[in-house]
Scaffold this motif. Structure first.
Motif, PDB file in Angstrom:
ATOM      1  N   MET A   1     -45.258  63.186  83.199  1.00 18.81           N
ATOM      2  CA  MET A   1     -46.621  63.569  83.634  1.00 18.81           C
ATOM      3  C   MET A   1     -46.518  64.810  84.424  1.00 18.81           C
ATOM      4  SD  MET A   1     -49.611  62.022  83.711  1.00 18.81           S
ATOM      5  CE  MET A   1     -51.245  62.403  84.590  1.00 18.81           C
ATOM      6  N   LEU A   2     -45.451  64.779  85.296  1.00 18.09           N
ATOM      7  CA  LEU A   2     -45.160  66.040  86.011  1.00 18.09           C
ATOM      8  C   LEU A   2     -44.996  67.431  85.272  1.00 18.09           C
ATOM      9  CD1 LEU A   2     -44.602  67.586  88.719  1.00 18.09           C
ATOM     10  CD2 LEU A   2     -42.466  67.127  88.603  1.00 18.09           C
ATOM     11  N   ARG A   3     -44.378  67.064  83.874  1.00 18.45           N
ATOM     12  CA  ARG A   3     -44.237  68.152  83.130  1.00 18.45           C
ATOM     13  C   ARG A   3     -45.437  68.502  82.378  1.00 18.45           C
ATOM     14  NH1 ARG A   3     -40.203  68.231  77.476  1.00 18.45           N
ATOM     15  NH2 ARG A   3     -40.999  70.081  76.890  1.00 18.45           N
ATOM     16  N   TYR A   4     -46.415  67.685  82.308  1.00 17.92           N
ATOM     17  CA  TYR A   4     -47.701  68.246  81.715  1.00 17.92           C
ATOM     18  C   TYR A   4     -48.573  69.063  82.708  1.00 17.92           C
ATOM     19  CZ  TYR A   4     -52.310  67.722  80.136  1.00 17.92           C
ATOM     20  OH  TYR A   4     -53.827  68.160  79.738  1.00 17.92           O
TER      21      TYR A   4
ATOM     22  N   ARG B   1     -49.796  72.540  82.277  1.00 17.99           N
ATOM     23  CA  ARG B   1     -51.185  72.997  82.458  1.00 17.99           C
ATOM     24  C   ARG B   1     -51.453  74.263  83.460  1.00 17.99           C
ATOM     25  NH1 ARG B   1     -56.532  70.195  81.906  1.00 17.99           N
ATOM     26  NH2 ARG B   1     -57.809  71.702  81.969  1.00 17.99           N
ATOM     27  N   LEU B   2     -50.694  73.936  84.674  1.00 17.96           N
ATOM     28  CA  LEU B   2     -50.838  75.071  85.690  1.00 17.96           C
ATOM     29  C   LEU B   2     -50.426  76.342  85.198  1.00 17.96           C
ATOM     30  CD1 LEU B   2     -49.681  72.960  88.904  1.00 17.96           C
ATOM     31  CD2 LEU B   2     -52.149  73.797  88.309  1.00 17.96           C
ATOM     32  N   GLY B   3     -49.501  76.147  84.180  1.00 23.24           N
ATOM     33  CA  GLY B   3     -48.853  77.505  83.584  1.00 23.24           C
ATOM     34  C   GLY B   3     -49.927  78.252  82.761  1.00 23.24           C
ATOM     35  N   VAL B   4     -50.534  77.268  81.843  1.00 26.54           N
ATOM     36  CA  VAL B   4     -51.720  77.729  81.358  1.00 26.54           C
ATOM     37  C   VAL B   4     -52.622  78.426  81.944  1.00 26.54           C
ATOM     38  CG1 VAL B   4     -53.458  77.277  79.444  1.00 26.54           C
ATOM     39  CG2 VAL B   4     -51.168  76.443  79.252  1.00 26.54           C
ATOM     40  N   LEU B   5     -53.147  77.684  83.218  1.00 32.06           N
ATOM     41  CA  LEU B   5     -54.304  78.353  84.057  1.00 32.06           C
ATOM     42  C   LEU B   5     -53.704  79.436  84.698  1.00 32.06           C
ATOM     43  CD1 LEU B   5     -56.731  77.763  85.557  1.00 32.06           C
ATOM     44  CD2 LEU B   5     -55.717  76.694  87.295  1.00 32.06           C
ATOM     45  N   ALA B   6     -52.701  79.620  85.103  1.00 34.98           N
ATOM     46  CA  ALA B   6     -52.194  80.893  85.717  1.00 34.98           C
ATOM     47  C   ALA B   6     -52.137  82.237  84.886  1.00 34.98           C
ATOM     48  CB  ALA B   6     -50.602  80.718  86.272  1.00 34.98           C
ATOM     49  N   GLY B   7     -51.697  81.921  83.670  1.00 31.01           N
ATOM     50  CA  GLY B   7     -51.854  82.769  82.451  1.00 31.01           C
ATOM     51  C   GLY B   7     -53.244  83.194  82.414  1.00 31.01           C
ATOM     52  N   CYS B   8     -54.153  82.233  82.315  1.00 28.13           N
ATOM     53  CA  CYS B   8     -55.486  82.751  81.910  1.00 28.13           C
ATOM     54  C   CYS B   8     -56.126  83.452  83.200  1.00 28.13           C
ATOM     55  CB  CYS B   8     -56.547  81.382  81.750  1.00 28.13           C
ATOM     56  SG  CYS B   8     -55.849  80.931  79.799  1.00 28.13           S
TER      57      CYS B   8
ATOM     58  N   ALA C   1     -59.167  75.677  79.786  1.00 21.46           N
ATOM     59  CA  ALA C   1     -59.322  74.230  79.474  1.00 21.46           C
ATOM     60  C   ALA C   1     -59.240  73.947  77.702  1.00 21.46           C
ATOM     61  CB  ALA C   1     -60.741  73.746  79.851  1.00 21.46           C
ATOM     62  N   PRO C   2     -60.237  74.586  76.899  1.00 20.09           N
ATOM     63  CA  PRO C   2     -59.688  74.389  75.450  1.00 20.09           C
ATOM     64  C   PRO C   2     -58.601  75.039  74.939  1.00 20.09           C
ATOM     65  CG  PRO C   2     -61.210  76.401  76.017  1.00 20.09           C
ATOM     66  CD  PRO C   2     -61.169  75.785  77.187  1.00 20.09           C
ATOM     67  N   ILE C   3     -58.041  75.970  75.735  1.00 20.95           N
ATOM     68  CA  ILE C   3     -56.523  76.225  75.443  1.00 20.95           C
ATOM     69  C   ILE C   3     -55.369  75.057  75.506  1.00 20.95           C
ATOM     70  CG2 ILE C   3     -54.414  77.986  75.838  1.00 20.95           C
ATOM     71  CD1 ILE C   3     -56.633  80.037  76.261  1.00 20.95           C
ATOM     72  N   SER C   4     -55.627  74.569  76.818  1.00 17.14           N
ATOM     73  CA  SER C   4     -54.730  73.468  77.252  1.00 17.14           C
ATOM     74  C   SER C   4     -54.853  72.285  76.100  1.00 17.14           C
ATOM     75  CB  SER C   4     -54.901  73.170  78.502  1.00 17.14           C
ATOM     76  OG  SER C   4     -54.343  74.035  79.421  1.00 17.14           O
ATOM     77  N   TRP C   5     -56.209  72.036  75.963  1.00 19.72           N
ATOM     78  CA  TRP C   5     -56.502  71.098  75.061  1.00 19.72           C
ATOM     79  C   TRP C   5     -56.005  71.041  73.612  1.00 19.72           C
ATOM     80  CZ3 TRP C   5     -58.624  66.413  75.480  1.00 19.72           C
ATOM     81  CH2 TRP C   5     -58.969  65.747  74.632  1.00 19.72           C
ATOM     82  N   VAL C   6     -55.654  71.891  73.122  1.00 19.87           N
ATOM     83  CA  VAL C   6     -55.084  72.376  71.794  1.00 19.87           C
ATOM     84  C   VAL C   6     -53.620  72.445  71.916  1.00 19.87           C
ATOM     85  CG1 VAL C   6     -55.147  73.960  69.708  1.00 19.87           C
ATOM     86  CG2 VAL C   6     -57.147  73.328  70.881  1.00 19.87           C
ATOM     87  N   VAL C   7     -53.054  73.372  72.971  1.00 22.07           N
ATOM     88  CA  VAL C   7     -51.738  73.793  72.874  1.00 22.07           C
ATOM     89  C   VAL C   7     -50.908  72.653  73.602  1.00 22.07           C
ATOM     90  CG1 VAL C   7     -50.100  75.452  74.130  1.00 22.07           C
ATOM     91  CG2 VAL C   7     -52.194  76.107  73.187  1.00 22.07           C
ATOM     92  N   LEU C   8     -51.452  71.823  74.308  1.00 19.92           N
ATOM     93  CA  LEU C   8     -50.651  70.831  75.123  1.00 19.92           C
ATOM     94  C   LEU C   8     -50.938  69.499  74.600  1.00 19.92           C
ATOM     95  CD1 LEU C   8     -50.767  72.140  78.710  1.00 19.92           C
ATOM     96  CD2 LEU C   8     -49.087  72.739  77.136  1.00 19.92           C
TER      97      LEU C   8
END
Length: 95
Positions: A1-4, A8-15, A49-56
């Motif tokens: 769960m921590l990894r996810y 997710r925070l990494g995707v948010l930081a990139g965005c 949000a949609p990037i995380s939904w697909v990528v993760l």
């Protein structure tokens, strides 16, 4: 769960970086006055949000299985505890 969560925070930081660059380069409009920071953060959240939904997807399913396993173990422990309490109560009433 921590990894996810970290992914997710990494995707948010990139965005956030991409949204900041897009706003300051003029691709997206700027916010009004002091609200520009909040505009960039909101834009990054909407993009991520949609990037995380697909990528993760696989990581989210893995985390979901871990949570479901914990819930099942907790339910089994509660059922075992209830049956022990019922047996102890039945034993004390029989005496």
């Amino acid at each position: 769960m921590l990894r996810y969560t970290l992914m997710r925070l990494g995707v948010l930081a990139g965005c956030l970086v991409v949204a900041w660059a897009a706003v300051y380069s003029g691709i997206f409009p700027r916010g009004f006055g002091a609200s520009n920071f909040f505009w960039v953060v909101l834009l990054a959240m909407v993009i991520s949000a949609p990037i995380s939904w697909v990528v993760l997807r696989k990581e989210r399913e893995r985390a979901s299985l871990q949570v479901a396993g914990r819930v099942d173990r907790m339910k089994a422990d509660l059922d075992a505890s209830r049956s022990q309490e019922d047996a102890a109560e039945a034993h004390s009433q029989a005496s």
